[in-house]
Design an enzyme around this catalytic site. Structure first.
Site, short mmCIF file in Angstrom:
data_model
loop_
_atom_site.label_atom_id
_atom_site.label_comp_id
_atom_site.label_asym_id
_atom_site.label_seq_id
_atom_site.Cartn_x
_atom_site.Cartn_y
_atom_site.Cartn_z
N GLY A 159 -4.53 -2.48 5.36
CA GLY A 159 -3.77 -3.63 4.87
C GLY A 159 -4.36 -4.97 5.28
O GLY A 159 -4.56 -5.86 4.44
N ARG A 160 -4.69 -5.12 6.55
CA ARG A 160 -5.15 -6.43 7.04
C ARG A 160 -6.58 -6.76 6.61
O ARG A 160 -7.08 -7.84 6.91
CB ARG A 160 -4.98 -6.52 8.55
CG ARG A 160 -5.63 -5.40 9.34
CD ARG A 160 -5.10 -5.37 10.77
NE ARG A 160 -5.58 -4.24 11.53
CZ ARG A 160 -5.02 -3.04 11.55
NH1 ARG A 160 -3.96 -2.80 10.81
NH2 ARG A 160 -5.50 -2.08 12.30
N GLU A 193 10.88 -4.55 3.89
CA GLU A 193 10.95 -5.95 3.46
C GLU A 193 10.53 -6.09 1.99
O GLU A 193 11.22 -6.72 1.19
CB GLU A 193 9.99 -6.81 4.31
CG GLU A 193 10.38 -6.97 5.76
CD GLU A 193 9.84 -5.86 6.66
OE1 GLU A 193 9.48 -4.77 6.14
OE2 GLU A 193 9.79 -6.08 7.89
N LYS A 247 10.26 -0.48 13.57
CA LYS A 247 10.73 -0.23 12.20
C LYS A 247 11.76 0.89 12.21
O LYS A 247 12.81 0.79 11.56
CB LYS A 247 9.56 0.24 11.32
CG LYS A 247 8.57 -0.82 10.91
CD LYS A 247 7.60 -0.20 9.89
CE LYS A 247 6.36 -1.03 9.71
NZ LYS A 247 5.34 -0.39 8.89
N LYS A 305 0.84 -1.19 0.00
CA LYS A 305 0.00 0.00 0.00
C LYS A 305 0.88 1.25 0.00
O LYS A 305 0.68 2.16 -0.78
CB LYS A 305 -0.90 -0.04 1.24
CG LYS A 305 -1.89 1.07 1.31
CD LYS A 305 -2.84 0.81 2.47
CE LYS A 305 -3.65 2.04 2.79
NZ LYS A 305 -4.53 1.83 3.95
N HIS A 317 -2.50 -33.43 18.79
CA HIS A 317 -1.30 -34.17 19.16
C HIS A 317 -0.16 -33.23 19.52
O HIS A 317 1.00 -33.65 19.60
CB HIS A 317 -0.88 -35.08 18.00
CG HIS A 317 -1.91 -36.12 17.72
ND1 HIS A 317 -1.91 -37.36 18.33
CD2 HIS A 317 -3.02 -36.10 16.93
CE1 HIS A 317 -2.94 -38.05 17.91
NE2 HIS A 317 -3.64 -37.31 17.06
O1 F6P Z 1 3.75 -3.44 9.71
C1 F6P Z 1 2.42 -3.12 9.65
C2 F6P Z 1 1.85 -2.87 8.29
O2 F6P Z 1 1.66 -1.50 8.10
C3 F6P Z 1 0.56 -3.63 8.12
O3 F6P Z 1 -0.52 -3.03 8.66
C4 F6P Z 1 0.50 -3.81 6.66
O4 F6P Z 1 -0.38 -4.82 6.33
C5 F6P Z 1 1.95 -4.14 6.34
O5 F6P Z 1 2.68 -3.34 7.24
C6 F6P Z 1 2.38 -3.91 4.93
O6 F6P Z 1 2.28 -2.58 4.53
P1 F6P Z 1 2.39 -2.17 3.01
O7 F6P Z 1 1.25 -2.82 2.28
O8 F6P Z 1 2.29 -0.68 3.00
O9 F6P Z 1 3.71 -2.64 2.49
#
Ligand code: F6P
Length: 545
Positions: free
Chosen positions: A269-270, A215, A514, A209, A386
């Site tokens: 995002g979630r 990452e 972060k 987003k 288990h």
């Molecule tokens: O680390 C939290 C977060 O902002 C989440 O809420 C989100 O889903 C994820 O990082 C990824 O963010 P982006 O889609 O901006 O890379």
């Protein structure tokens, strides 16, 4: 209208719940069935091909009534309406929360900042579907004229967990495309994925987003570098597309603007798998199945919005969870799906629930004096039986459990399915009923065990029972039912956050780590030295050595 600022524990209904708790907390669930022969009927909700059995919980119909009084007193109905109509309920980011609009019908109208957002949602969806069709039917060719065979979704958090959970859950409905998920910045994992790929037949989807997530951008650059070692920049449009709301950053990365699938700021995002973020899902199962997923979610939205709270599944789930969290002091909830297809569902819910409701400041900006979001964990049954069910049965903690299962197996393997589901049902019974001393004694007696040994063993073989669970039994795992299931939990999250008087749709808590990671990276790479505590300093020193 912003969400009302309330304080649940100062409400009259909260006081009533406290009194009620004193009265019924010593009652055993099993005993409650004897007191009310209609208990199952009174505490189950049937909806479409869902059966939700709440009767194995430490509640009575009175508990539900009192919890509903609480939601009425706090104005839940109005809050739901505000959410659906696009009020800026994500106040700290000044945003609407409209993942629900992504599954709305074309004829609806939802106004955000003076504009109806529905036509654009449907235009974007059409663009996404036509792109998917082209890739699936082989019209979209790679740089050597070959068809696409592998898809790599590069994203993390909400840009990964939803798509990877749904793709795995709907594997039965998938086509020939192989979908891989690169989320962690762990280079070893990226290299393992690369081992499986052919640059001529791979399509990369960068999902971010913000398009600034360390990452994702690092991984995307690694994949791009790898691709360019076989090809050239002008071939990037055939192999790289992006899902983002940061259009400029995507273009800077080198992606062709026509290959950008937009994301709006009113989709968190979630909660974004329903948007273009679901591109990898739509590629894997095809647009018509993706549409069924959206329709399943839409049907649950309607149920949530329109049903009386007494027969409202997400509301009831949320209220019972509040009951355990705030009155029984339960710290965690387990999610146990009885299907391997849903083995990523607990991790998906972890982010959805814990990033949303893991808050300790209320909607007025004040510290909260009561418990909010619980810890979500779980794994598929029967594997988990288990692994950690010992603690669920005989441990010291109260852990409410959601059992999720299906009446029919997809491959119609009845023998397996009957065994699988008899375990589901038996576990809910065993957890509630337990096993008393007399039963243990009789059992050991029948095995001709000497009496002195029996006496010694009894305490270890007794199950106190009275361990709560909710059974969610669905006809079959289809795109439609999965859509409804996910939407059900999304609305549970909303209700809980509302009642706890917190903001569920921001996630400031992920920022600090972060920022510090950036500083530490500078120290590691550039030999800079910042001031830290002795532990942190020594960890950096040890890593660099
Ligand atoms: O680390 C939290 C977060 O902002 C989440 O809420 C989100 O889903 C994820 O990082 C990824 O963010 P982006 O889609 O901006 O890379």
């Amino acid at each position: 209208m912003p969400l009302k600022k309330t304080n649940p524990i100062l409400s009259k209904s909260w006081e009533d719940l406290k009194i009620h708790f004193e009265k019924i907390s010593s009652e055993k669930i099993y005993g409650l069935f004897n007191k009310n022969p209609d208990r199952f009927k009174d505490l189950k909700i049937e909806w479409g091909n869902f059966l939700i059995d709440f009767s194995k919980n430490k509640i009575t119909t009175k508990t539900i009534d009192l919890l509903i009084n609480l939601s009425n007193e706090l104005g839940l109905k109005e809050a739901i309406n505000n959410h659906f109509k696009g009020s800026k309920i994500n106040e700290t980011e000044n945003r609407s929360v409209l993942h629900t609009a992504l599954r709305s019908e074309k004829s609806e109208e939802i106004i955000v900042d003076g504009e109806n957002i529905i036509p654009e949602i449907h235009e974007n969806k059409e663009k996404l579907y036509s792109f998917c069709e082209n890739v699936i039917n082989g019209n979209h060719k790679g740089f050597t004229g070959k068809e696409i065979k592998d898809i790599v979704n590069i994203g993390i958090g909400g840009s990964d967990l939803g798509p990877s959970m749904v793709t795995a859950a709907l594997a039965y409905y998938s086509n020939h495309l192989k979908v891989h998920f690169a989320s962690n910045i762990d280079g070893d994992h990226i290299n393992e994925i690369l081992k499986k790929l052919n640059p001529e037949t791979t399509l990369f989807i960068i999902v971010s987003k913000t398009f600034t997530t360390q990452e994702t951008i690092t991984n995307a650059n690694t994949f791009k570098k790898w691709f360019l070692s076989y090809s050239s920049k002008k071939e990037i449009p055939k192999h790289f597309v992006a899902v983002s709301s940061n259009i400029n950053a995507v273009i800077d990365f080198g992606i062709d603007p026509k290959n950008i699938f937009p994301m709006k700021d009113w989709v968190g995002g979630r909660f974004s798998l329903w948007s273009s973020v679901g591109l990898s899902i739509a590629l894997s199962i095809g647009p018509s199945n993706f549409e069924k997923l959206l329709n399943g979610a839409k049907d649950m939205d309607k149920h949530f919005k329109n049903s009386d709270f007494k027969k409202n599944i997400p509301v009831t789930l949320a209220l019972i969870s509040i009951w355990y969290n705030n009155f029984y002091n339960a710290e965690t909830e387990a999610i146990i799906p009885y299907t391997e297809y849903l083995n990523k569902f607990p991790s998906y819910l972890q982010q959805a629930v814990m990033e949303s409701n893991g808050k300790s400041i209320d909607r007025s900006g004040k510290s909260i004096s009561y418990q909010t979001g619980g810890i979500i964990w779980g794994a598929s049954g029967t594997n988990s039986q288990h692994a950690f069910f010992q603690l669920l049965h005989q441990g010291t903690k109260l852990i409410p459990i959601d059992f999720i299962g299906f009446k029919n197996s997809l491959h119609k393997n009845t023998e397996h399915h009957e065994k699988l589901m008899s375990n589901f049902i038996a576990q809910t019974e065993a957890l509630m009923k337990g096993k008393n001393k007399l039963e243990v004694k009789e059992e050991l007696n029948s095995k001709k065990m000497p009496l002195d040994q029996i006496e010694k063993l009894i305490p270890f073989k007794v199950f106190n029972g009275d361990r709560p669970s909710t059974s969610i039994l669905i006809d079959s795992l289809t795109p439609h039912s999965l859509g409804s299931l996910i939407s059900m939990y999304e609305h549970k999250i909303f209700v809980q956050g509302y009642i706890w008087n917190i903001f569920s749709y921001d996630q400031w808590g992920v920022e600090l780590g972060k920022d510090l990671a950036k500083n530490i990276l500078d120290e590691i790479k550039k030999n800079k030295k910042n001031k830290h505590d002795p532990s942190t300093e020594n960890l950096i020193k040890f890593f660099k050595k």
